[in-house]
Design an enzyme around this catalytic site. Sequence first.
Site, PDB file in Angstrom:
ATOM      1  N   ARG A   1       0.821  -1.216   0.000  1.00 18.05           N
ATOM      2  CA  ARG A   1       0.000   0.000   0.000  1.00 18.05           C
ATOM      3  C   ARG A   1       0.854   1.265   0.000  1.00 18.05           C
ATOM      4  O   ARG A   1       0.365   2.331  -0.355  1.00 18.05           O
ATOM      5  CB  ARG A   1      -0.905   0.023   1.239  1.00 18.05           C
ATOM      6  CG  ARG A   1      -2.138  -0.841   1.152  1.00 18.05           C
ATOM      7  CD  ARG A   1      -3.141  -0.468   2.232  1.00 18.05           C
ATOM      8  NE  ARG A   1      -4.236  -1.412   2.281  1.00 18.05           N
ATOM      9  CZ  ARG A   1      -4.327  -2.404   3.159  1.00 18.05           C
ATOM     10  NH1 ARG A   1      -3.383  -2.578   4.061  1.00 18.05           N
ATOM     11  NH2 ARG A   1      -5.362  -3.223   3.145  1.00 18.05           N
TER      12      ARG A   1
ATOM     13  N   LEU B   1       0.201   2.793  -5.393  1.00 19.24           N
ATOM     14  CA  LEU B   1      -0.736   3.915  -5.507  1.00 19.24           C
ATOM     15  C   LEU B   1      -0.113   5.234  -5.060  1.00 19.24           C
ATOM     16  O   LEU B   1      -0.289   6.259  -5.736  1.00 19.24           O
ATOM     17  CB  LEU B   1      -2.007   3.610  -4.722  1.00 19.24           C
ATOM     18  CG  LEU B   1      -2.904   2.542  -5.359  1.00 19.24           C
ATOM     19  CD1 LEU B   1      -4.052   2.192  -4.432  1.00 19.24           C
ATOM     20  CD2 LEU B   1      -3.431   3.001  -6.709  1.00 19.24           C
TER      21      LEU B   1
ATOM     22  N   VAL C   1      -9.361   0.711  -5.115  1.00 19.38           N
ATOM     23  CA  VAL C   1      -8.549  -0.505  -5.001  1.00 19.38           C
ATOM     24  C   VAL C   1      -7.744  -0.504  -3.711  1.00 19.38           C
ATOM     25  O   VAL C   1      -7.542   0.521  -3.074  1.00 19.38           O
ATOM     26  CB  VAL C   1      -7.620  -0.676  -6.220  1.00 19.38           C
ATOM     27  CG1 VAL C   1      -8.420  -0.806  -7.488  1.00 19.38           C
ATOM     28  CG2 VAL C   1      -6.641   0.486  -6.338  1.00 19.38           C
ATOM     29  N   GLU C   2      -7.280  -1.703  -3.345  1.00 22.22           N
ATOM     30  CA  GLU C   2      -6.522  -1.916  -2.104  1.00 22.22           C
ATOM     31  C   GLU C   2      -7.289  -1.429  -0.876  1.00 22.22           C
ATOM     32  O   GLU C   2      -6.724  -0.913   0.080  1.00 22.22           O
ATOM     33  CB  GLU C   2      -5.143  -1.248  -2.185  1.00 22.22           C
ATOM     34  CG  GLU C   2      -4.225  -1.895  -3.209  1.00 22.22           C
ATOM     35  CD  GLU C   2      -2.826  -1.316  -3.195  1.00 22.22           C
ATOM     36  OE1 GLU C   2      -2.496  -0.560  -2.265  1.00 22.22           O
ATOM     37  OE2 GLU C   2      -2.056  -1.632  -4.109  1.00 22.22           O
ATOM     38  N   GLY C   3      -8.593  -1.597  -0.914  1.00 21.78           N
ATOM     39  CA  GLY C   3      -9.439  -1.142   0.187  1.00 21.78           C
ATOM     40  C   GLY C   3     -10.053   0.199  -0.131  1.00 21.78           C
ATOM     41  O   GLY C   3      -9.344   1.165  -0.388  1.00 21.78           O
TER      42      GLY C   3
END
Length: 824
Positions: free
Chosen positions: A382, A386, A504-506
């Site tokens: 994370r 991003l 994305v990624e939560g």
Amino acid sequence: MQLFETLYGSLVNVSPILPIVALLFVSLIFGYTGAPFWFWALAAAAVLFGLGAGSWTWGVSALLILLFGVPAIRRTTVTTIIMKTLKALNFLPAISETERTAIEAGNIWVDGELFSGRPNLKRLLSEPYPDLNEEEQAYLDGPVEEVCRMTDPWETFIRKDLSPEVWDYLRKQRFMGIIIPKEYGGLGFSPSGNSAIAGKLGTRSAGLGNTVAVPNSLGPAELLLHYGLEEQKKHYLPRLANGEEIPCFALTEPNAGSDAGAISSNGEVFRGEDGKLYLRLNWKKRYITLAAISTVLGLAFKLRDPENLLGKGTHPGITLALIPTDTPGVVLGRRHDPLGVPFYNCPTEGHDVVVPVDAIIGGPEQAGNGWQFLMESLSVGRGITLPAGCAAGIKYVARITGAYATVRRQFGLSIGRFEGIQEPLARIGGYAYIFEAARRYTCGGLDVGQKPAIVTAIAKYTFTEHCRQAINDGMDILGGAGIAMGPRNLLARGYIGMPISITVEGANILTRTLMIFGQGAIRCHPYAYQEIKSLMNGDLKGFDRALWGHVGHVVRNFSRSFVLSLTRGYLTKSPVRGPAAKYIRKLNWASASFAFFADMAMGLYGGNLKRKGKLTGRFGDIFSWLYLATATLRRFEAEGRLKEDLPLLHWSMQYALARIQEAFDQMFRNMIFPFRGPIAWWSRLNPLGKPPSDKLGAQIAQILQIPGKQRDALTKGIYLPEDVDDAVGRLENAFKLVYEADSIFRKIRKAVRAKQLEKDKPENLISKAVEAGIISKEEADHLARAEEARNDAIQVDSFPLSEFPVPPQVEKEAETEIEEPVLN
């Protein structure tokens, strides 16, 4: 002793309130410094002695000291009652196994310091702030630059895919193996190198950036590196590095997005006719990047073992495996269309797919450990992909809008001179400074092996949200040039695709309200998690140690918050001198207040706090900006306290403190009395900070509109084509020519004011200025080139009607003969 009695008696005679004031003053000092219990006991004894307390008072005091000061007595009397009461009331939050794994994933880094209320800012400002090594920089300047040049962003957008030449080049230059060590055929770059590459590629094309970033993020390579067997590494990693294998990782399902623990994909262990153990897998996944063209699929599923063949029980739990996509039963071949952004994002299904148990990442021994693997990997990932794309995206927007605001004219002036334009320009420039600082600071921790799950959650949320705002601001500045699609459009494709990074990624809403503070309050707090674990396990000794440590922690942070609020942070020391010092003092103040009110919220709401999403979101905002402000200060110090960067430092820190203050104010307004009463009133009266001034914002806007070293440093790391037929290259060329032409125009304007020239149209004034010797012929030619370049740069695309579909009604009318009316 006689002297002490005399002095104390004199104080009491002067005013009976003085001993109480003195006691409060001493209490604040003890609380502020975190004095141990026995210091408090001695101070209380001194007060009792001075007041001439009777034996009954001394007896009660002695009893209290024994009850709270001797651990063995305290545990069997006070603590055990508290422990039973909290259990009966279900006051502390219960933690499921999946929550426990998520909370324990990674480690605590600088986030623990910021949550403590007493951060060691000397340590925080000496954390690594690395640059790229020579090999990484050479790769960035070579293959990365070249593949950006090879990629046509508009053609990629239209075709919904990279060109075959680009795909071949990515394989040849091992772009899919950035994180794979050299011993397995990869590049072996650091998180900083991976981040820089991902960011630069994304500023050329989101499709290019995503295609490279995903295989180097959470996926087969990352999971194999940390958890795979050596045989698995030797088989897959070289093939992944050279692009022979195209990976994807299948986690998300229709009913399991951010709640990945709810996955329904399943596998069952069985013994085959050959006596070997196999897995029978069934899944239905979606939003899986590269799935349609993948050759190896990483799969997360819930494993059952009815006969306990693996010796791990009948339900080992979430497991990860690698599945060759040519295995019978694997279904590929369809695509999602993620807002038109050209990268493969796809569903995939598996129907009774049979593979050996050796397909489990790490082998059968790692069955059931998949959730732990995912959480640990995400705690790093994370913070790279991003944030890299968004930090570079903000810098790209800063570069584009600064140039466009100079080139575009309204009412005879560059629009960048209008205050209405300067306001969003300042935000974009300030964000460029803050988020590049946070990107490098975060990568510095990852480079040395940190796995800070809460910090990377902060990074994912704040980078994506502020990149979205920067692009929105950029679209406002570009106006019509931002909405006309085509090869010349500079921002629309990023604007269209921005929501992808938000989800994305939560999803960001969940990240802000649950992960950053909800999990962070448990993970980063020095005592909370130990209290919860001890309570769940019935560990009286551990609970006693954590509980009373927590009490001392609250007292210390209350004292620090109170004193620092009264003194506006000036009672604390700064590890550095210069312009950053005042902001460091305010960070100490903000951290103390944050830590104290976080404890108050946990005390008020207990286990229900994680369901108070609005409240936890505001705490998350404070925590996030504490981190971003720290990273900004680290950048300013690491880069040598450059005088020209002072406007950027001041704007960034004032903005950060104002955001912290805003979150505190919103929080107080929505809590119970006295928070929304006297505390809220005092907070508004004595704020941590206020937003940057218009004057300071104008300085940031100006930085973006002046070509040269500072603008280049602020936007370093993005792809800048030199070809003037390229949209970005065309604007950059016009920007430089127009800026240089401005000094020539100033000569003409000065001559008009001096009555050397009469007012006229610009083109007439230029020829008259040449005739009058005010400017040279070469300067006049430069003005002509600048105007030609300016006019070209502001043009937008248009297309023949034949390239658009004909509406059905028009098509129908074209086929129908219309009779002419008969006139009498």
